[in-house]
Write a protein that holds these residues in place. Structure first.
Motif, PDB file in Angstrom:
ATOM      1  N   UNK A   1       2.756  -5.089   7.372  1.00 25.14           N
ATOM      2  CA  UNK A   1       2.279  -5.234   8.746  1.00 25.14           C
ATOM      3  C   UNK A   1       3.483  -5.309   9.661  1.00 25.14           C
ATOM      4  N   UNK A   2       3.419  -4.619  10.786  1.00 22.55           N
ATOM      5  CA  UNK A   2       4.508  -4.674  11.757  1.00 22.55           C
ATOM      6  C   UNK A   2       5.847  -4.385  11.077  1.00 22.55           C
ATOM      7  N   UNK A   3       5.878  -3.355  10.248  1.00 24.68           N
ATOM      8  CA  UNK A   3       7.119  -2.880   9.585  1.00 24.68           C
ATOM      9  C   UNK A   3       7.637  -3.838   8.516  1.00 24.68           C
ATOM     10  N   UNK A   4       6.836  -4.806   8.086  1.00 26.49           N
ATOM     11  CA  UNK A   4       7.314  -5.722   7.041  1.00 26.49           C
ATOM     12  C   UNK A   4       6.327  -5.785   5.889  1.00 26.49           C
ATOM     13  N   UNK A   5       6.884  -5.856   4.675  1.00 25.46           N
ATOM     14  CA  UNK A   5       6.026  -6.053   3.504  1.00 25.46           C
ATOM     15  C   UNK A   5       5.517  -7.486   3.552  1.00 25.46           C
ATOM     16  N   UNK A   6       4.230  -7.659   3.284  1.00 23.53           N
ATOM     17  CA  UNK A   6       3.648  -9.006   3.323  1.00 23.53           C
ATOM     18  C   UNK A   6       3.940  -9.744   2.004  1.00 23.53           C
ATOM     19  N   UNK A   7       4.036 -11.072   2.099  1.00 25.68           N
ATOM     20  CA  UNK A   7       4.367 -11.878   0.909  1.00 25.68           C
ATOM     21  C   UNK A   7       3.401 -11.654  -0.243  1.00 25.68           C
ATOM     22  N   UNK A   8       2.129 -11.428   0.075  1.00 21.54           N
ATOM     23  CA  UNK A   8       1.136 -11.243  -0.992  1.00 21.54           C
ATOM     24  C   UNK A   8       1.527 -10.098  -1.922  1.00 21.54           C
ATOM     25  N   UNK A   9       2.211  -9.088  -1.390  1.00 24.14           N
ATOM     26  CA  UNK A   9       2.637  -7.958  -2.223  1.00 24.14           C
ATOM     27  C   UNK A   9       3.578  -8.444  -3.327  1.00 24.14           C
TER      28      UNK A   9
ATOM     29  N   UNK B   1      11.333   2.747   4.793  1.00 23.97           N
ATOM     30  CA  UNK B   1      11.493   1.356   5.223  1.00 23.97           C
ATOM     31  C   UNK B   1      11.057   0.388   4.132  1.00 23.97           C
ATOM     32  N   UNK B   2      10.136   0.803   3.283  1.00 24.41           N
ATOM     33  CA  UNK B   2       9.537  -0.130   2.330  1.00 24.41           C
ATOM     34  C   UNK B   2       9.963   0.067   0.880  1.00 24.41           C
ATOM     35  N   UNK B   3      10.189   1.326   0.486  1.00 26.36           N
ATOM     36  CA  UNK B   3      10.431   1.607  -0.940  1.00 26.36           C
ATOM     37  C   UNK B   3      11.584   0.782  -1.512  1.00 26.36           C
ATOM     38  N   UNK B   4      12.735   0.640  -0.811  1.00 27.70           N
ATOM     39  CA  UNK B   4      13.823  -0.134  -1.408  1.00 27.70           C
ATOM     40  C   UNK B   4      13.421  -1.572  -1.741  1.00 27.70           C
ATOM     41  N   UNK B   5      12.540  -2.146  -0.946  1.00 28.46           N
ATOM     42  CA  UNK B   5      12.156  -3.549  -1.166  1.00 28.46           C
ATOM     43  C   UNK B   5      11.292  -3.758  -2.398  1.00 28.46           C
ATOM     44  N   UNK B   6      10.505  -2.728  -2.752  1.00 29.03           N
ATOM     45  CA  UNK B   6       9.589  -2.905  -3.882  1.00 29.03           C
ATOM     46  C   UNK B   6       9.991  -2.080  -5.099  1.00 29.03           C
ATOM     47  N   UNK B   7      10.897  -1.105  -4.878  1.00 31.72           N
ATOM     48  CA  UNK B   7      11.243  -0.147  -5.934  1.00 31.72           C
ATOM     49  C   UNK B   7      11.711  -0.802  -7.220  1.00 31.72           C
ATOM     50  N   UNK B   8      12.497  -1.908  -7.112  1.00 31.39           N
ATOM     51  CA  UNK B   8      13.005  -2.505  -8.342  1.00 31.39           C
ATOM     52  C   UNK B   8      12.062  -3.557  -8.923  1.00 31.39           C
TER      53      UNK B   8
ATOM     54  N   UNK C   1      -1.304   6.345   8.697  1.00 26.31           N
ATOM     55  CA  UNK C   1      -1.303   5.138   7.859  1.00 26.31           C
ATOM     56  C   UNK C   1      -0.339   4.064   8.389  1.00 26.31           C
ATOM     57  N   UNK C   2       0.097   4.250   9.625  1.00 25.80           N
ATOM     58  CA  UNK C   2       1.002   3.252  10.239  1.00 25.80           C
ATOM     59  C   UNK C   2       0.311   1.885  10.289  1.00 25.80           C
ATOM     60  N   UNK C   3      -0.935   1.907  10.690  1.00 26.16           N
ATOM     61  CA  UNK C   3      -1.706   0.664  10.735  1.00 26.16           C
ATOM     62  C   UNK C   3      -2.835   0.736   9.718  1.00 26.16           C
ATOM     63  N   UNK C   4      -3.230  -0.443   9.268  1.00 26.98           N
ATOM     64  CA  UNK C   4      -4.241  -0.522   8.208  1.00 26.98           C
ATOM     65  C   UNK C   4      -5.582   0.055   8.657  1.00 26.98           C
ATOM     66  N   UNK C   5      -6.181   0.813   7.766  1.00 30.98           N
ATOM     67  CA  UNK C   5      -7.548   1.294   7.984  1.00 30.98           C
ATOM     68  C   UNK C   5      -8.281   1.175   6.656  1.00 30.98           C
ATOM     69  N   UNK C   6      -9.268   0.278   6.591  1.00 29.57           N
ATOM     70  CA  UNK C   6     -10.007   0.060   5.339  1.00 29.57           C
ATOM     71  C   UNK C   6     -10.638   1.362   4.862  1.00 29.57           C
ATOM     72  N   UNK C   7     -11.124   2.163   5.811  1.00 30.70           N
ATOM     73  CA  UNK C   7     -11.806   3.400   5.423  1.00 30.70           C
ATOM     74  C   UNK C   7     -10.832   4.380   4.768  1.00 30.70           C
ATOM     75  N   UNK C   8      -9.639   4.508   5.362  1.00 28.30           N
ATOM     76  CA  UNK C   8      -8.643   5.423   4.770  1.00 28.30           C
ATOM     77  C   UNK C   8      -8.171   4.892   3.413  1.00 28.30           C
TER      78      UNK C   8
END
Ligand code: FAD
Length: 322
Positions: free
Chosen positions: A11-19, A48-55, A68-75
């Motif tokens: 959200x807002x360009x940041x990975x959420x802690x739940x991830x 922006x995100x792959x390096x944070x979760x890649x390892x 997909x910039x913002x969340x869409x439950x349908x998408x």
């Protein structure tokens, strides 16, 4: 070899802690089952995100698209259905967050896979997943099994696991196109509105004194505030205190308030509902005062006082002024 999917939240360009919490648990499950771990990332800017979760994953499936910039439950529902059909993951972990709550049930219907929601733990018994869920407002834990299936969907409660990086994985990046025939969502993202930080941001405070419904009435907040001022801390609260307009919303701790990480968290008259406790998983020392010795807050407290909070507040004030 089977596979475990973790649906990345951002959200807002940041990975959420739940991830990170889901990746932590998925790592443990992947090791137990000898499965591979795949992070599924739907966003507009993978770099922006792959390096944070890649390892933290063996693979990152990236679906990148401006829509997909913002969340869409349908998408999410449509794209994840396609990926689940293609990869047949044994488990798909999603957050029990406003995101997960919105798309997970629809995904279950679409894929025909069983779903267990709001899980505080996931176990493997004889090769089958079982989940732990709380019942009766957090007073009891229940162990739940699924109907036999090729794959299972699970939403994981925020705060149930650590966010630490574990395992040694080198996420291979797999890029996928957004399906061309994806229907236009009926709901549109308008804007993101954060709760006001107020004059003091409780998420940055080192010492929080938190009041719950046990404080009884608005006038009593003043009694606690006096103690807070003497101790040099910041006042925070549980949701009922905000609902009753005793304190503004920016003081609220929990899933629909702020996540806090003080060195010391003093909880006065707070029962310890999971929506509250999820907000203090990063706290250092937790001290709870509650007149009910069975209050769930004592399960997460390092120190507990079973007594009337006003007696404790007065005793502390006396000690400090001595
Ligand atoms: C979608 C959703 C989101 C939510 N988000 C949040 C959230 O972000 N934050 C949050 O806090 N809650 C949240 N809640 C509400 C949550 O479920 C609980 O209802 C709430 O946390 C309870 O607040 P409490 O502990 O102050 O009150 P209660 O559960 O009523 O507990 C009061 C406690 O005070 C004790 N007590 C009473 N008098 C005294 C006394 N004189 N001295 C000492 N102890 C005393 C009682 O024994 C009791 O344990 C959410 C709920 C939902 C459904």
């Amino acid at each position: 070899m089977g596979e475990i999917f973790v649906v990345v939240e951002h959200r807002e360009e940041e990975i959420r802690e739940i991830t990170f919490q889901m990746l932590w648990k998925a790592n443990e499950l992947a090791q137990a089952l000898s499965h591979s771990l795949t992070a599924v990332l739907l966003c507009d800017n993978g770099e922006a995100f792959v390096p944070e979760i890649g390892d933290r994953a063996d693979r990152v499936i990236l679906v990148e698209d401006e829509s997909l910039k913002n969340f869409s439950a349908e998408r999410y529902k449509e794209i994840l259905k396609g990926l689940i059909e293609e990869y047949n993951p044994f488990l798909t972990l999603m957050g029990h967050t406003p995101w997960g709550m919105e798309f997970a049930p629809a995904l279950s219907i679409k894929t025909g896979l069983p779903l267990a929601t709001d899980c505080v733990d996931i176990l493997i018994e004889d090769g089958n997943p079982k989940v732990i869920r709380q019942i009766y407002n957090g007073k009891l834990f229940s162990k739940v099994s699924f109907k036999a299936s090729e794959g299972y969907l699970i939403t994981q409660r925020p705060g149930a696991f650590p966010t630490d990086k574990v395992g040694d994985r080198q996420g291979e990046l797999i890029k996928k196109e957004i399906p061309a025939d994806i229907p236009e969502p009926r709901k549109q993202f308008v804007e993101f509105v954060d709760t006001a930080a107020g004059e003091m941001d409780i998420s940055q405070a080192e010492f929080l004194v938190s009041v719950g419904r046990g404080v009884g009435e608005e006038e009593n907040i003043k009694v606690v505030q006096d103690l807070v001022d003497t101790l040099g801390g910041v006042i925070s609260c549980s949701r009922p205190v905000v609902d009753k307009n005793w304190l503004p919303k920016f003081h609220q701790v929990g899933t629909s308030g702020k996540t806090v990480k003080p060195k010391v968290y003093l909880a006065l008259g707070i029962s310890g509902a999971f929506q509250h406790v999820a907000g203090i998983s990063g706290a250092g020392t937790v001290i709870a005062v509650n007149k009910d010795k069975k209050a769930p807050i004592f399960r997460v407290a390092d120190y507990g006082v079973v007594d009337d909070l006003f007696k404790v507040v007065e005793a502390l004030k006396k000690k400090l002024s001595a």
